[in-house]
Design a protein around this motif. Structure first.
Motif, mmCIF file in Angstrom:
data_model
loop_
_atom_site.group_PDB
_atom_site.id
_atom_site.type_symbol
_atom_site.label_atom_id
_atom_site.label_comp_id
_atom_site.label_asym_id
_atom_site.label_seq_id
_atom_site.Cartn_x
_atom_site.Cartn_y
_atom_site.Cartn_z
ATOM 1 N N HIS A 172 0.890 -0.750 -0.096
ATOM 2 C CA HIS A 172 0.235 -0.271 0.026
ATOM 3 C C HIS A 172 0.910 1.421 -0.102
ATOM 4 N N LEU A 173 2.099 1.378 0.672
ATOM 5 C CA LEU A 173 3.716 2.068 0.092
ATOM 6 C C LEU A 173 3.391 2.982 -0.884
ATOM 7 N N VAL A 174 3.849 1.217 -2.273
ATOM 8 C CA VAL A 174 4.203 2.240 -3.221
ATOM 9 C C VAL A 174 3.939 1.421 -4.511
ATOM 10 N N SER A 196 -5.416 6.223 -4.802
ATOM 11 C CA SER A 196 -4.714 6.865 -5.100
ATOM 12 C C SER A 196 -3.873 7.368 -4.317
ATOM 13 N N LYS A 197 -2.790 7.140 -4.816
ATOM 14 C CA LYS A 197 -1.448 8.024 -4.307
ATOM 15 C C LYS A 197 -1.144 9.161 -3.157
ATOM 16 N N GLU A 198 -2.768 10.099 -3.141
ATOM 17 C CA GLU A 198 -2.725 10.958 -1.161
ATOM 18 C C GLU A 198 -3.001 9.985 -0.475
ATOM 19 N N HIS A 199 -3.060 8.979 -0.764
ATOM 20 C CA HIS A 199 -3.364 8.192 -0.005
ATOM 21 C C HIS A 199 -1.816 7.386 0.653
ATOM 22 N N GLN A 200 -1.032 6.905 -0.300
ATOM 23 C CA GLN A 200 0.301 6.462 -0.241
ATOM 24 C C GLN A 200 1.459 7.094 0.576
ATOM 25 N N GLU A 201 0.790 8.496 -0.008
ATOM 26 C CA GLU A 201 1.895 9.839 1.102
ATOM 27 C C GLU A 201 1.333 9.575 2.015
ATOM 28 N N ALA A 202 -0.174 10.116 2.524
ATOM 29 C CA ALA A 202 -0.459 10.050 3.515
ATOM 30 C C ALA A 202 -0.077 8.577 4.688
ATOM 31 N N LEU A 203 0.440 7.338 3.935
ATOM 32 C CA LEU A 203 0.957 6.369 4.946
ATOM 33 C C LEU A 203 2.151 6.743 5.540
ATOM 34 N N TRP A 204 2.946 6.989 4.218
ATOM 35 C CA TRP A 204 4.306 7.335 4.883
ATOM 36 C C TRP A 204 4.588 8.267 5.917
ATOM 37 N N ARG A 205 3.410 9.285 5.668
ATOM 38 C CA ARG A 205 3.769 10.788 6.680
ATOM 39 C C ARG A 205 2.621 9.468 8.018
ATOM 40 N N GLY A 206 2.402 8.354 8.489
ATOM 41 C CA GLY A 206 1.975 8.090 9.391
ATOM 42 C C GLY A 206 2.903 7.081 9.578
ATOM 43 N N LEU A 207 3.350 5.906 9.134
ATOM 44 C CA LEU A 207 4.613 5.304 9.217
ATOM 45 C C LEU A 207 5.852 6.834 10.348
ATOM 46 N N GLN A 208 5.811 7.908 9.268
ATOM 47 C CA GLN A 208 7.445 8.678 9.825
ATOM 48 C C GLN A 208 6.895 8.659 11.517
ATOM 49 N N SER A 209 5.584 9.052 11.926
ATOM 50 C CA SER A 209 4.770 10.012 12.957
ATOM 51 C C SER A 209 4.483 9.246 13.697
ATOM 52 N N GLY A 210 4.538 7.857 13.178
ATOM 53 C CA GLY A 210 4.681 6.922 14.850
ATOM 54 C C GLY A 210 3.199 6.567 14.533
ATOM 55 N N MET A 211 2.026 7.345 14.116
ATOM 56 C CA MET A 211 1.355 6.568 13.719
ATOM 57 C C MET A 211 0.739 5.239 13.599
ATOM 58 N N LEU A 212 1.998 5.308 12.707
ATOM 59 C CA LEU A 212 1.416 3.865 12.238
ATOM 60 C C LEU A 212 2.783 2.404 12.654
ATOM 61 N N GLN A 213 2.308 1.808 13.343
ATOM 62 C CA GLN A 213 3.953 1.581 14.271
ATOM 63 C C GLN A 213 4.320 -0.024 13.198
#
Ligand code: URP
Ligand code: ZN
Ligand code: ZN
Length: 487
Positions: free
Chosen positions: A269-271, A296-313
């Motif tokens: 889902h990230l790529v 769509s790509k906007e969701h992908q970008e948000a998922l990366w940010r979620g991972l970076q911020s620790g919201m997704l662990q």
């Protein structure tokens, strides 16, 4: 020859940081981690100069040989855990999925039988697909006697394994009493069902109908519902395969409110984005039918940010392989295409290449999201997910400069296509060690059928509810928490 291995000269990376340390393995466990270690007589010495030395990856979400949608996933526990090892993953947490009315204990034993052939270590979440007093008793028994600390209600797959809110609430309540965690497939199954009929009746029968029937709102609604139910009951939850902004927002809000909510994201889902469903080649598009679908790509970008911020662990694969002829069960009707994609072999490289090499993640964060966080959430840290004396010797010598082009022609997964076909990734496993045994080196698999062990995951007892009352069911269980003891 002794059964010691000294990994010398590498950079040890754990979730805490990077260290110029050597790692000494004795038998199945790590004996010592520190600078300039001596090799015991007869030990094998691995030169890790220029490489990182990391804990073996843990994939918290796989489905080896799963019976699903009228067929059985093509990857079995031996081929699947072997392919995982080739990619630097040394443990999978798979899912026991009982049919409605089937005893959870019977299903657990059935899966334990299948998993006897696993090459690397594994554990099981158990799905709760229906409700009765006996299901509650099975949950108690599984947690107290069989090392199961996570249960999974599916909010989707109507007329199959979907549970209603009654089952959801009851499973959450029981998990809370046990100090267990519920892992949730969050999609509103009723809505998916209606949308599927509408789309099919409009004449859209191909794979492009699949994402139309499962828009982000469908996932966001279910994620919110599960999280709010958990909030009311005062129980932690873990969302599997978070794929969209809508679900990520629900997780973020809850976490900012102090609620104990965890969430996982899949490497794919990230790529990979939803353009794959617009491929005019039916097979090529059907290969990507999984739930939740690619976004769509906007969701992908948000998922990366979620991972970076620790919201997704955590990162997972939901590895659930169906070959092209199996996918073709839905040639006339997208609703019959078995849902699932593979990728257990590629998760670590995808995360390194697209995460670390782009600067989105540090190497230590990479370790956190590929093993340590999973080990902590599912209560097997530091036996797994750590490089400390006494921990299991699940270790990867990770070559940050090793490049490979992902392809069905070279992968080790038992599936006739690869969703990442042609993608070049830099950063790969050079050597994988599973409980002290080298199982992957020089691009060759050396896994042993049946060597994988079942990993007990005790509940987090003692467990206190939100009013500070101790839960009686969370008293000590037969399954002890294993704390590493250096030998
Ligand atoms: O499409 C998927 N994800 N198949 C496997 C079952 C599940 O939903 O996790
Ligand atoms: Zn799912
Ligand atoms: Zn799954």
């Amino acid at each position: 020859m002794s059964d010691s291995i000294l990994i010398r000269g590498g950079t040890v990376v754990t979730a805490e940081g990077e260290f110029r340390h050597d790692v000494l393995v004795n038998g199945e466990t790590i004996a010592q981690v520190g600078p300039d270690l001596e090799a015991p007589a007869g030990a094998r010495v691995i030169d890790a100069g220029g490489s990182y030395v990391i804990p073996g990856g843990i994939d918290p979400h796989t489905h080896m040989e799963l019976p699903f949608m009228g067929t059985v996933a093509s990857e079995d526990f031996f081929t699947g855990t072997s392919a995982a090892a080739a990619g630097g993953t040394t443990m999978c947490i798979d899912f026991v999925i009982p049919s409605p009315q089937e005893s959870l204990i019977d299903a657990f034993h059935k899966w334990r039988g299948w998993s006897e052939k696993a090459a690397c270590d594994y554990s099981f979440h158990v799905a709760v697909t229906w409700w009765a007093d006996s299901v509650r008793e099975d949950m108690i028994k599984l947690s107290k006697e069989h090392g199961v600390n996570s249960f999974k209600p599916f909010m989707a797959y109507k007329n199959a394994i979907m549970c209603d809110d009654e089952t959801l609430v009851n499973s959450f309540k029981t998990a809370k009493e046990l100090g267990a965690l519920c892992t949730i497939h969050a999609e509103n199954g009723e809505l998916v069902y209606v949308l599927q009929q509408d789309i099919f009746n409009k004449g859209i029968t191909g794979p492009e109908g699949h994402p139309l029937s499962r828009p982000p709102e469908v996932e966001g609604e279910a994620a919110n519902r599960a999280i709010r139910i958990a909030e009311v009951l005062g129980v932690p939850v873990y969302l599997v395969h978070t794929s969209c902004i809508d679900a990520l927002e629900a997780v973020t809000r809850a976490r900012l409110e102090g609620q104990r909510v965890f969430a996982e994201v899949l490497a794919q889902h990230l790529v990979i984005d939803d353009s794959v469903y617009r491929n005019p080649d039916w097979n090529a598009a059907a290969h990507y039918v999984m739930s939740p679908p690619f976004r769509s790509k906007e969701h992908q970008e948000a998922l990366w940010r979620g991972l970076q911020s620790g919201m997704l662990q955590t990162t997972a694969t939901d590895h659930c392989c169906f070959c092209t002829p199996q996918k073709q069960a839905g040639l006339e009707d997208f609703r019959l295409i078995p849902n699932g994609t593979g990728g257990v072999e590629d998760r670590m490289s995808i995360l390194w290449h697209h995460g670390v090499r782009t600067g989105k993640l540090t190497p230590a964060e990479f370790v956190a999201v590929t093993s340590s966080n999973t080990a902590k959430i599912f209560n097997i840290f530091p036996k797994k997910g750590a490089l400390v004396a006494g921990a299991d010797a699940d270790i990867v010598v990770w070559d940050p400069n090793k490049t490979r082009t992902i392809s069905v022609k070279t992968h080790h997964q038992n599936i006739d296509f690869n969703i990442y076909e042609g993608m070049e990734v830099t950063g790969n496993a050079a050597i994988t060690i599973s409980r002290g045994l080298v199982v992957w080196e020089n691009d060759e698999l050396k896994t042993v059928r049946g060597r994988g062990q079942y990993v007990n995951r005790p509940c987090s007892a003692p467990y206190w509810d939100s009013q500070g009352k101790r839960n009686t069911l969370a008293e000590p269980t037969k399954v002890e928490r294993e704390l590493p003891t250096p030998k």
